[in-house]
Design an enzyme around this catalytic site. Sequence first.
Site, PDB file in Angstrom:
ATOM      1  N   TRP A 200       0.808  -1.231   0.000  1.00 22.88           N
ATOM      2  CA  TRP A 200       0.000   0.000   0.000  1.00 22.88           C
ATOM      3  C   TRP A 200       0.839   1.277   0.000  1.00 22.88           C
ATOM      4  CZ3 TRP A 200      -1.086   4.392   2.918  1.00 22.88           C
ATOM      5  CH2 TRP A 200      -2.203   5.121   2.497  1.00 22.88           C
ATOM      6  N   ASP A 201       2.048   1.267   0.521  1.00 21.71           N
ATOM      7  CA  ASP A 201       2.781   2.531   0.650  1.00 21.71           C
ATOM      8  C   ASP A 201       4.171   2.421   0.028  1.00 21.71           C
ATOM      9  OD1 ASP A 201       2.922   5.166   1.454  1.00 21.71           O
ATOM     10  OD2 ASP A 201       3.636   4.723   3.468  1.00 21.71           O
ATOM     11  N   LEU A 202       4.258   1.727  -1.122  1.00 19.75           N
ATOM     12  CA  LEU A 202       5.577   1.512  -1.712  1.00 19.75           C
ATOM     13  C   LEU A 202       5.964   2.693  -2.604  1.00 19.75           C
ATOM     14  CD1 LEU A 202       7.687  -0.678  -1.266  1.00 19.75           C
ATOM     15  CD2 LEU A 202       7.196  -1.502  -3.551  1.00 19.75           C
TER      16      LEU A 202
END
Length: 313
Positions: A200-202
Amino acid sequence: MSPRTQVDVPTELAASHRKYFGDRGRGWVAALPELAADCLDRWGLRPDGPPMCGAVALVLPVLRTDGSPAVLKLQPVDEETCGEPIALRTWDGNGAVRLLEHDPDSGAMLLERLNADRSLAAVGDDLAAVQILSELLARLCTVPAPAELRHLADIAADMLDRVPSALTLLTDPSGRRLVEDCAGAVRELLTEPGDRLLHWDLHFYNVLAPHPSDQREPWLAIDPKPLAGDPGFELLPALHNRWDEVVASGDVSRAVRRRFDLMTEVLGLERQRALGWTLGRVLQNVLWDIENGDVTVHSGPDGTIVRALLGSS
Ligand SMILES: Nc1ncnc2c1ncn2[C@@H]1O[C@H](COP(=O)(O)OP(=O)(O)O)[C@@H](O)[C@H]1O
Ligand SMILES: [Mg+2]
């Protein structure tokens, strides 16, 4: 008894917690030195360098009793952060930082030390960085998500429930069109939310080179806010990153589409579905902005990315 180590909380971390979490953030920061000292004692750690932080976490470089380098990561336990140890344990070091210890009560994690001075933001060419990030995502997303994680199906349904009230706050037609386009795309995909383990936060700062003492992989992901879902929901952070380079290319739409095409190709994603979930990810940002009082949501990179991908100007 040896004196307890005094850990100084970076002022920018304290400010960020006040801004995003108010009194709850103030309370967590006030208790942080005590929590850090407890973890150092419990796991037999010695501080080994100045504290680091992001917007949410305090990250302390430490040495373990055997002298090996690690970091102690402390952050509040909430809906977003509670999945991090679950995801890291599932990946078990494959493409992601290794989890060495975890305390479920405080959320404290002891992680393998990587090279904090070398993230994907430092790779010279932005398309080369997107390529590396995509290859990493392709590996991370092949894994089925463990059952206890939050699910894109629920996140998507919740977003659609919030759209009508968001629309009442938007007076500008282009902002309304952006929300309607994104909501329409999500509605079509609602019955096919996927089941992969998503990071989700790459973004580029959450991909680090390994520590010089252990070059087991060239790049490793840190800091997941994981969920179960379709890999198309993962693409937006890398479309945003190093936005000044997209703008400097002189043809913003083309540069956005090049990154998107590269990512979908490397990840082997069906273009239309990846587009739909990318619009879903924009919707998530836009709803958050509107609920925080920003009604000019269409004017930033998100609006430009959507127009570039939908082929409208
Ligand atoms: N395993 C690690 N090894 C070395 N540095 C790390 C490690 N994990 C995090 N860091 C450093 O700490 C910073 C903040 O950590 P991160 O996990 O990204 O938290 P946040 O959620 O606050 O962004 C990172 O940007 C990086 O500089
Ligand atoms: Mg981070």
